[in-house]
Design a protein around this motif. Structure first.
Motif, PDB file in Angstrom:
ATOM      1  N   SER A  13       0.843  -1.198   0.000  1.00 52.03           N
ATOM      2  CA  SER A  13       0.000   0.000   0.000  1.00 52.03           C
ATOM      3  C   SER A  13       0.876   1.245   0.000  1.00 52.03           C
ATOM      4  O   SER A  13       2.064   1.187   0.311  1.00 52.03           O
ATOM      5  CB  SER A  13      -0.905   0.008   1.237  1.00 52.03           C
ATOM      6  N   ILE A  14       0.271   2.362  -0.319  1.00 52.23           N
ATOM      7  CA  ILE A  14       1.006   3.626  -0.292  1.00 52.23           C
ATOM      8  C   ILE A  14       1.488   3.928   1.129  1.00 52.23           C
ATOM      9  O   ILE A  14       2.572   4.452   1.326  1.00 52.23           O
ATOM     10  CB  ILE A  14       0.175   4.793  -0.880  1.00 52.23           C
ATOM     11  N   SER A  29      -0.800  11.096  11.734  1.00 50.84           N
ATOM     12  CA  SER A  29      -1.680  11.243  10.572  1.00 50.84           C
ATOM     13  C   SER A  29      -2.908  10.368  10.725  1.00 50.84           C
ATOM     14  O   SER A  29      -2.885   9.358  11.411  1.00 50.84           O
ATOM     15  CB  SER A  29      -0.931  10.859   9.298  1.00 50.84           C
ATOM     16  N   ARG A  30      -3.938  10.770  10.051  1.00 49.83           N
ATOM     17  CA  ARG A  30      -5.194  10.007  10.095  1.00 49.83           C
ATOM     18  C   ARG A  30      -5.225   9.062   8.897  1.00 49.83           C
ATOM     19  O   ARG A  30      -5.983   9.255   7.950  1.00 49.83           O
ATOM     20  CB  ARG A  30      -6.357  10.981  10.096  1.00 49.83           C
ATOM     21  N   ILE A  31      -4.389   8.024   8.994  1.00 53.65           N
ATOM     22  CA  ILE A  31      -4.200   7.129   7.854  1.00 53.65           C
ATOM     23  C   ILE A  31      -5.414   6.234   7.584  1.00 53.65           C
ATOM     24  O   ILE A  31      -5.470   5.591   6.544  1.00 53.65           O
ATOM     25  CB  ILE A  31      -2.930   6.265   8.014  1.00 53.65           C
ATOM     26  N   GLU A  32      -6.367   6.219   8.489  1.00 52.60           N
ATOM     27  CA  GLU A  32      -7.559   5.406   8.268  1.00 52.60           C
ATOM     28  C   GLU A  32      -8.507   6.060   7.262  1.00 52.60           C
ATOM     29  O   GLU A  32      -9.408   5.423   6.737  1.00 52.60           O
ATOM     30  CB  GLU A  32      -8.294   5.123   9.589  1.00 52.60           C
ATOM     31  N   LYS A  33      -8.292   7.324   6.956  1.00 53.52           N
ATOM     32  CA  LYS A  33      -9.134   8.040   5.998  1.00 53.52           C
ATOM     33  C   LYS A  33      -8.717   7.691   4.572  1.00 53.52           C
ATOM     34  O   LYS A  33      -7.593   7.299   4.319  1.00 53.52           O
ATOM     35  CB  LYS A  33      -9.003   9.550   6.220  1.00 53.52           C
ATOM     36  N   THR A  54      -5.557   6.566  -0.195  1.00 54.44           N
ATOM     37  CA  THR A  54      -5.357   5.149   0.132  1.00 54.44           C
ATOM     38  C   THR A  54      -6.176   4.221  -0.757  1.00 54.44           C
ATOM     39  O   THR A  54      -5.829   3.042  -0.879  1.00 54.44           O
ATOM     40  CB  THR A  54      -5.690   4.878   1.616  1.00 54.44           C
ATOM     41  N   ASP A  55      -7.257   4.709  -1.377  1.00 55.32           N
ATOM     42  CA  ASP A  55      -8.046   3.863  -2.284  1.00 55.32           C
ATOM     43  C   ASP A  55      -7.291   3.556  -3.568  1.00 55.32           C
ATOM     44  O   ASP A  55      -7.313   2.438  -4.066  1.00 55.32           O
ATOM     45  CB  ASP A  55      -9.379   4.521  -2.626  1.00 55.32           C
ATOM     46  N   GLY A  68       1.846  10.508  -8.381  1.00 51.49           N
ATOM     47  CA  GLY A  68       1.974   9.179  -8.955  1.00 51.49           C
ATOM     48  C   GLY A  68       1.515   8.092  -8.021  1.00 51.49           C
ATOM     49  O   GLY A  68       0.762   8.321  -7.075  1.00 51.49           O
ATOM     50  N   ASP A  69       2.002   6.900  -8.301  1.00 49.89           N
ATOM     51  CA  ASP A  69       1.638   5.732  -7.515  1.00 49.89           C
ATOM     52  C   ASP A  69       2.819   5.334  -6.628  1.00 49.89           C
ATOM     53  O   ASP A  69       3.756   6.101  -6.430  1.00 49.89           O
ATOM     54  CB  ASP A  69       1.194   4.588  -8.428  1.00 49.89           C
ATOM     55  N   ILE A  70       2.771   4.129  -6.138  1.00 47.19           N
ATOM     56  CA  ILE A  70       3.804   3.624  -5.233  1.00 47.19           C
ATOM     57  C   ILE A  70       5.175   3.617  -5.915  1.00 47.19           C
ATOM     58  O   ILE A  70       6.177   4.029  -5.326  1.00 47.19           O
ATOM     59  CB  ILE A  70       3.426   2.201  -4.759  1.00 47.19           C
TER      60      ILE A  70
END
Length: 190
Positions: A13-14, A29-33, A54-55, A68-70
């Protein structure tokens, strides 16, 4: 190559890429968002300008550092090509069907980064020398008041140069980030 890229995108994941390949601290950070902003590791960021999605496992810097992406993120974070980032991620994730020399990938990335650090160190030394010349030519208190901060800049350059000479890759990464910050803000107007 697209098979490998798709496998990479499925297997990391990112968030994991940020934690593994940068020094970004996500603890606050609110990484769950689905979307959240953090301070961009690629420039001095007083207010968070790097949007993480994150989607889609993507990133976008609103200050212009990129998007960009990962794969693109790892490439930018490690200052290597996208092709080398793909090889590195494939190796790190244990993705099969990828014909490469495993050890050479990391060694190449580290070698490229060390060359980059050497170039920065040489530039810092040249800048330090020119700042020292400016200091040597100060003759009045008015001049000192106008450009007195040059003493602080010399100290910063010396400190960063010492970090680049360290054997620690973490010190070098920190020094590279700080060098970007200093050169973008100090802008060496002297």
């Amino acid at each position: 190559m697209s098979f490998i890229c798709n496998e990479i995108r499925k297997n990391i994941s990112i968030i994991e890429a940020l934690e593994e390949y940068t020094t970004v601290d996500l603890s606050k950070s609110r990484i769950e968002k689905q979307h959240f902003n953090i301070r961009c590791p690629f420039h001095l960021d007083k207010s968070p300008s790097l949007t993480i999605n994150t989607d889609t496992n993507s990133w976008y810097c609103w200050a212009g550092c990129g998007y960009g992406d990962i794969i693109n993120h790892v490439s930018k974070a490690m200052n290597i090509s996208n092709k080398l980032a793909i090889k590195l991620l494939a190796y790190d994730l244990g993705i099969s069907n990828f014909n490469t020399q495993r050890i050479d990938i990391r060694q190449k990335a580290v070698k490229d980064f060390n060359i980059y650090c050497k170039d920065i160190t040489e530039n810092l030394k040249r800048k330090e020398y020119s700042l020292r010349e400016i200091v040597a030519n100060i003759t009045t208190t008015t001049e000192l008041e106008e450009i007195g901060e040059v003493y602080h800049d010399i100290a910063k350059l010396m400190y960063l140069s010492s970090l680049f000479k360290s054997d620690s890759i973490e010190d070098k990464i920190y020094a590279a980030k700080k060098t970007r910050e200093i050169t973008s803000h100090v802008n060496f107007k002297y």
